[in-house]
Write a protein that holds these residues in place. Structure first.
Motif, PDB file in Angstrom:
ATOM      1  N   ALA A 106      13.781  23.814 -10.201  1.00 45.52           N
ATOM      2  CA  ALA A 106      13.212  25.041 -10.748  1.00 45.52           C
ATOM      3  C   ALA A 106      12.212  25.607  -9.742  1.00 45.52           C
ATOM      4  CB  ALA A 106      12.511  24.765 -12.070  1.00 45.52           C
ATOM      5  N   ALA A 107      12.273  26.901  -9.544  1.00 43.89           N
ATOM      6  CA  ALA A 107      11.353  27.528  -8.593  1.00 43.89           C
ATOM      7  C   ALA A 107      10.634  28.684  -9.257  1.00 43.89           C
ATOM      8  CB  ALA A 107      12.110  28.029  -7.373  1.00 43.89           C
ATOM      9  N   ALA A 108       9.376  28.860  -8.905  1.00 39.97           N
ATOM     10  CA  ALA A 108       8.607  29.972  -9.469  1.00 39.97           C
ATOM     11  C   ALA A 108       8.072  30.835  -8.339  1.00 39.97           C
ATOM     12  CB  ALA A 108       7.453  29.431 -10.296  1.00 39.97           C
ATOM     13  N   ASP A 109       8.183  32.126  -8.542  1.00 37.16           N
ATOM     14  CA  ASP A 109       7.674  33.062  -7.545  1.00 37.16           C
ATOM     15  C   ASP A 109       6.453  33.748  -8.143  1.00 37.16           C
ATOM     16  OD1 ASP A 109       7.471  34.515  -5.272  1.00 37.16           O
ATOM     17  OD2 ASP A 109       9.422  35.486  -5.436  1.00 37.16           O
ATOM     18  N   THR A 110       5.529  34.179  -7.303  1.00 43.76           N
ATOM     19  CA  THR A 110       4.306  34.778  -7.818  1.00 43.76           C
ATOM     20  C   THR A 110       4.398  36.299  -7.768  1.00 43.76           C
ATOM     21  OG1 THR A 110       3.350  33.054  -6.462  1.00 43.76           O
ATOM     22  CG2 THR A 110       1.821  34.404  -7.749  1.00 43.76           C
ATOM     23  N   LEU A 111       4.000  36.909  -8.880  1.00 35.05           N
ATOM     24  CA  LEU A 111       3.946  38.366  -8.936  1.00 35.05           C
ATOM     25  C   LEU A 111       2.844  38.852  -7.991  1.00 35.05           C
ATOM     26  CD1 LEU A 111       4.938  40.895 -10.577  1.00 35.05           C
ATOM     27  CD2 LEU A 111       2.949  40.524 -12.036  1.00 35.05           C
TER      28      LEU A 111
END
Ligand code: ADP
Ligand code: MG
Length: 694
Positions: A515-520
């Motif tokens: 799972a990967a999360a990108d920052t707004l």
């Protein structure tokens, strides 16, 4: 056929109709396929069949029309500074008004003209008129020989009319005003050019190159790719290249408009025309001169005139009609009133150039001033469209988000260790340029996990990658690529947190999930709120990412969304809105969104510095990754169009009133001649506001 594109400098174009004269002169030559003449950058770009035309033929034709093709590139004169320019503008205004006022008071009221007319012999007067107006008359004669009517032709007729009735003093003063009018027009044109010239003047001229242990200062044209360029504190970086040693803070404002300097050290890519503030650098030259990012920006600004706004097309058509219409009004005036002086006044009040100048001068000012602030606008056309835009489509990854996702979870489904999963995934992603691939490789790097060499690597846009690792068929990607992922319950929990999932199959068996999360980007929410107040009624997020991740973000921003899109779907969505009559702005990172950006009415590439594809494909390129630039460019477009409309309205009203007064005999010829430079000054002053953007 030996087709070729030729770019030649043209000198002497100091009015807007001049470009049309040069255009016609070159167009007529056999073998010329198309010509584009630029007033702002004083050049012509000609598509021609090489076998039939050569430069000397073109030069002769241009000279025949009264202009020239300078042979050597003359040293660039430094552009006038803003304060200097404003001072001159004020001086000019005051001067012209004072002159008109004194003419009215002394000439007309006190009867000085009549006095002069009576006392000085007519022949002497005639000589004065001819001597004073020689440059103008010469133009008229050469234009007439080329079967062209220029605005000077009408004015010359006005002068002749005054002479016919014996009013040589009037004629002489008219000539004086014609010359002043030319000066004003020249000044106006120059003011439009200034924004472009100011930008050009930032280009580096020389570079300090390392050669056999010595440092030699070379003109930029002699620097080659691969040369080692030395930059000392306070110096301008001369090339685009990679820093190979040294350390410096670099002011990149010439390209990005951002005044906050960046830190450059080994491996940093730096751009030509930026400045090393503190510290020195050794740079390996990768691109030089016109190939650098700065060179491209300058070229596009210079050629922005080629993408004309519709208002300008209309104004150009109108000004082509305008002179014959004025001639007709003059003829009718004469037939009805039999008054040569009213007729002369009609001919003299005509000032078609202000129609032709009203749009380009405002556009050039905006395009030029914006380029210096990191906003590359490819033409007035896009400012015009942007001012009317009502739909904004936004790419998610890399545009709304930082584009640097972090892997947050690694889940094993079939007994493989965490390290094994990371190793296999990173190996499969080894040659993918996708930000998610980078995230996986970064994780492997951080945990010192070694990678294998993938065989049969295949990247599927909008889906993922496939490769053979250790004789096992590996696939890493989203549900579209790995349908078996559908059955996985834990997936939806992670997705509800706005995460992107990378499913991994080994020999068609689901073995792991990352799972990967990108920052707004932090400025996005405020910027989008601002955008709404500027007339964009609909904002929609377009993404290849999953439904959950998209909806989480869309909800947070209060916009609509579409998820699970393939790159080609984005083009279809742009078309869908266009078909409904919307003017569509699309914002993307410019790399995998290039086709959709090109399809949109206005394609805006974010963070375009250094990426050629983005600069090529987009209509507007934002040189730094800053969402605040989005509402800013919308505001610039709206302001520019307001100025253009004001300019056109003002000129139209001015000429209509002038022509009416003249036709009914309320405007003496001298005043008519004096009044014709006022609209130019008005347009110039009004458009100069665009140079000063907050
Ligand atoms: P976006 O429209 O958000 O820019 P892309 O079209 O580049 O996204 O990719 C869409 C989706 O395809 C990604 O969210 C990801 O799930 C999957 N994908 C694309 N390339 C890769 C890759 N190299 N590895 C894993 N998944 C990928
Ligand atoms: Mg993207």
């Amino acid at each position: 056929m030996d087709d070729q594109t030729l770019e030649i400098p043209i000198s002497g174009m100091d009015c807007a109709e001049c470009t049309q004269h040069v255009q016609h002169a070159i167009e007529k030559l056999p073998g010329v396929q198309s010509v584009n003449v630029f007033l702002g950058s004083e050049k012509a770009i000609i598509k021609l069949d090489n076998a039939q035309v050569d430069l000397s033929t073109i030069r002769t034709a241009v000279q025949g029309a009264g202009y020239d093709v300078p042979t050597s590139t003359d040293p660039q004169t430094d552009p006038v500074s803003m304060e200097d320019f404003n001072r001159r503008l004020t001086l000019l205004l005051v001067g012209v008004f004072a002159l008109i006022l004194s003419v009215v008071i002394f000439g007309e009221l006190l009867g000085w003209f009549d006095f002069l007319n009576e006392r000085v012999p007519f022949l002497l007067g005639l000589v004065i008129v001819i001597a004073g107006g020689y440059p103008v008359f010469k133009n008229v004669i050469s234009a007439t020989l080329n079967r062209q009517i220029i605005s000077h032709t009408l004015m010359t007729l006005g002068v002749i009319a005054a002479l016919v009735v014996g009013q040589w003093a009037t004629a002489a003063l008219v000539v004086v005003f014609m010359r002043i009018g030319d000066y004003v027009e020249n000044f106006t044109t120059e003011s439009a050019r200034r924004a472009v010239k100011e930008l050009t003047s930032l280009a580096p001229q020389t570079a300090r190159v390392e050669q056999t242990g010595l440092e030699i200062e070379l003109p930029i044209a002699q620097v080659k790719v691969g040369d080692i360029v030395i930059v000392r504190p306070g110096e301008k970086i001369a090339v685009d290249g990679e820093v190979i040693s040294g350390q410096a803070t670099v002011d990149q404002s010439a390209i990005t408009g951002e005044s906050m300097p960046i830190e450059a050290a080994n491996g940093t890519h730096v751009y030509a025309a930026t400045i090393a503030k503190l510290g020195s650098l050794r740079i390996r030259a990768e691109r030089i001169g016109v190939d650098t990012t700065f060179g491209r920006v300058v070229k596009m600004v210079e050629e922005a005139e080629g993408h004309r706004a519709d208002v300008q097309r209309i104004a150009d058509k109108f000004s082509a009609w305008y002179l014959p219409v004025v001639a007709a009004i003059a003829a009718i005036t004469f037939l009805i009133t039999r008054n040569p002086l009213s007729t002369a006044a009609v001919l003299l009040v005509a000032c078609s150039c202000s129609f032709a100048l009203a749009t380009p001068i405002a556009m050039l000012a905006s395009v030029g001033a914006s380029a210096k602030r990191g906003l590359l606008i490819k033409g007035g056309k896009y400012l015009e469209l942007l001012a009317r835009a009502d739909v904004l489509l936004v790419d998610k990854t890399g545009t709304l988000t930082l584009g640097q996702p972090q892997v947050t979870d690694v889940i094993s489904l079939n007994g493989l260790s965490r390290t094994e999963i990371i190793s296999i995934a990173a190996s499969a992603e080894r040659y993918s340029e996708h930000p998610l691939a980078e995230a996986v490789r970064r994780l492997a790097g951080a945990e010192n996990i070694s990678l294998n060499e993938p065989q049969d690597f295949e990247s599927v846009p909008g889906q993922g990658v496939r490769a053979l690792i250790d004789a096992r068929r590996i696939a890493v990607g989203n549900r579209r690529m790995i349908p078996s992922a559908e059955t996985l319950n834990l997936a939806s929990d992670l997705e509800a947190q706005g995460k992107t999932l990378l499913f991994m199959e080994s020999d068609h068996e689901l073995v792991g999930v990352l799972a990967a999360a990108d920052t707004l980007r932090e400025e996005v929410p405020t910027a989008l709120k601002y955008v709404r107040t500027l007339g964009i009624g609909h904002i929609e997020l377009l993404t290849g990412d999953n439904e959950r991740a998209a909806s989480t973000l869309a909800e947070k921003l209060g916009v609509s969304y579409r998820a699970n899109l393939l790159p080609e779907h984005k083009i279809d969505i742009v078309k869908e809105y266009q078909a409904k009559g919307h003017v569509v702005v699309m914002i993307g990172d410019g790399v995998n969104d290039a086709p959709a950006l090109a399809q949109a009415d206005i394609g805006i590439a974010m963070g375009a510095a250094g990426t050629d594809v983005a600069i090529e494909a987009a209509h507007i390129a934002l040189m730094r990754e800053d969402w605040n630039l989005v509402p800013e460019i919308l505001k610039i477009a709206q302001r520019t169009m307001r100025v253009v409309k004001m300019n056109l309205l003002f000129t139209t009203a001015y000429n209509a009133i002038g022509l009416t007064l003249a036709a009914f005999g309320f405007l003496p010829p001298v005043l008519a001649a004096a009044a014709q430079s006022l609209p130019d000054i008005g347009i110039m002053g009004n458009s100069a506001r665009l140079l000063k953007q907050k």
